[in-house]
Every structure is written in C-alpha cells, then in structure tokens.
Scaffold this active site. Structure first.
Site, PDB file in Angstrom:
ATOM      1  N   ARG A  46       0.808  -1.225   0.000  1.00  0.00           N
ATOM      2  CA  ARG A  46       0.000   0.000   0.000  1.00  0.00           C
ATOM      3  C   ARG A  46       0.837   1.270   0.000  1.00  0.00           C
ATOM      4  O   ARG A  46       0.291   2.370   0.100  1.00  0.00           O
ATOM      5  CB  ARG A  46      -0.933  -0.014   1.224  1.00  0.00           C
ATOM      6  CG  ARG A  46      -1.906  -1.178   1.211  1.00  0.00           C
ATOM      7  CD  ARG A  46      -2.519  -1.398   2.580  1.00  0.00           C
ATOM      8  NE  ARG A  46      -1.507  -1.810   3.556  1.00  0.00           N
ATOM      9  CZ  ARG A  46      -1.777  -2.063   4.839  1.00  0.00           C
ATOM     10  NH1 ARG A  46      -3.003  -1.914   5.290  1.00  0.00           N
ATOM     11  NH2 ARG A  46      -0.813  -2.435   5.656  1.00  0.00           N
ATOM     12  N   HIS A  98       5.577   3.969   7.526  1.00  0.00           N
ATOM     13  CA  HIS A  98       4.131   4.217   7.410  1.00  0.00           C
ATOM     14  C   HIS A  98       3.420   3.774   8.678  1.00  0.00           C
ATOM     15  O   HIS A  98       3.819   2.791   9.319  1.00  0.00           O
ATOM     16  CB  HIS A  98       3.544   3.517   6.176  1.00  0.00           C
ATOM     17  CG  HIS A  98       3.572   2.022   6.245  1.00  0.00           C
ATOM     18  ND1 HIS A  98       2.454   1.266   6.532  1.00  0.00           N
ATOM     19  CD2 HIS A  98       4.575   1.129   6.091  1.00  0.00           C
ATOM     20  CE1 HIS A  98       2.775  -0.025   6.528  1.00  0.00           C
ATOM     21  NE2 HIS A  98       4.059  -0.135   6.275  1.00  0.00           N
TER      22      HIS A  98
HETATM   23 CO    CO Z   1       5.261  -1.703   6.763  1.00  0.00          CO
END
Ligand code: CO
Length: 212
Positions: A46, A98
């Site tokens: 992602r 992230h």
């Molecule tokens: Co990660």
C-alpha cells in the site's frame, strides 16, 4: 488462459499510453535515469513510492524492505545507497515509514512470526531503546504509531552513519537525509522534520573526520 494475462494486458495498455503523448518516452528513459531522490521505504503493497510522491519512472530510485530498516551490514541496502549517491548523485535520501506497519507491530509483540523475527529485531531494538516513553502512551494504536516514527528517526541516523553518506559530505557533495511517515488512512505524508544534511548534525561518535 495465462493466470497473469490481465497484468500483461495492463502493461501493453500502459506502455502505449506513455508513448501516445510522448513518442520518445521509453527511448529516452532506456538510455538514462536521472533521479534526484532515493526512497527507502517499507515493502508494504500500500506504499508505492512513485505514486505517493507523484513521480514518473526515472525520477526516484527505490529500495524497499520489511519495515524500512537500514542495517549497516546489509549489502543490499548499502549497494542501493552507494549507487544512488556515488553514481546517480541523488540530492535527497528519503526514509519513509508508514503508520499501521505490520513489521513494527510484530516487532512490538512477544509471539513468534518465524524467520522474519530476526529481521524485525532491528525494530524491536528501537522499541526497547524508547520503551519507557512508548509504554507511557495510553492508547495502544498511538504506541504503535510512535514506534513507526521512532523507527524512521533511527533509520535516518543509520543512513547518515554509512561511510557512503559521510564520504559524500566530506567531498562537499550536497546530500540531505529526510524522515517521513506515510498515513495509510489519508494518503498523506507526515514530515518528521529531522532532515540531516551535515555531519555536524550526527552524534560525534559516528562522525568520520576525513576521507579514507
Ligand atoms: Co510496513
């Protein structure tokens, strides 16, 4: 039918789309890449580097692994940094973690996940280093978010400690190392504001005084 036929069709569509506006697109890219940026990010599907920062192929050099970890004996990551700095002469290295990183979450747990635990140990070390502060945060989700940030801070330092980056600075080559955390929920990047572009900004113990 080939199980990946749809991907090959996507590819043909994409390639013809690229050349529709710019007939020499691939011809030009095939002879030279000239990125100003090296991206070191998580392998998470992602978090695709180019899309997030709106750059085309050829504009960002990319290295990804589980948890965006920079280990000073990892020849894979070091080779990428070496090529980016010494050959491509990128001006910026971006370490981008992230929120919601499964690697970070796993590193904070005590249960086994298999071989990957040996890799995640690097993140566990970051957690342990800051455990008093992190465990003082009430909300478990916020605790994980904080370790995502602390991991990026640590990896930015690790990039700066490499002989590659320090030699670039000693040669007077402009090079800045940045720490970002990407949000899966809103697609936005949080700049941690920890940019390092000078050996004076790293701990003296890790500083190289002269070129080899
Ligand atoms: Co990660």
């Amino acid at each position: 039918m080939h199980p990946l036929q749809h991907l090959l069709e996507n590819n043909m569509r994409w390639a013809s789309g690229q050349t529709a506006d710019d007939p020499h697109y691939f011809q030009r890219l095939s002879t030279q890449q000239n990125p100003d940026y090296l991206w070191i990010g998580c392998a998470d599907s992602r978090v695709p580097a180019n899309e997030i920062i709106g750059l085309d192929p050829g504009e960002v050099f990319v290295h990804r692994n589980v948890g965006n970890v920079v280990v000073h004996t990892d020849m894979n990551c070091l080779s990428v940094i070496h090529y980016a700095v010494e050959i491509l002469k990128v001006k910026h290295i971006i370490v981008c973690g992230h929120y919601g990183c499964g690697g970070v979450q796993a590193a904070m747990e005590n249960r086994q996940h298999g071989l990957i635990d040996n890799w995640l140990r690097h993140i566990k070390d970051v957690y342990y280093k800051h455990q008093l502060d992190v465990d003082g945060i009430d909300d478990v989700a916020h605790r994980r978010e904080r370790v995502c940030e602390l991991n990026v801070v640590e990896q930015v330092a690790n990039v700066c400690y490499t002989t590659i980056v320090q030699n670039a600075w000693l040669r007077g080559q402009p090079l800045a190392v940045h720490g970002w955390v990407y949000g899966l929920r809103d697609g936005l990047i949080n700049d941690l504001g920890i940019t390092i572009d000078d050996p004076e900004k790293i701990a003296p113990t890790y500083r190289m005084a002269d070129l080899p």
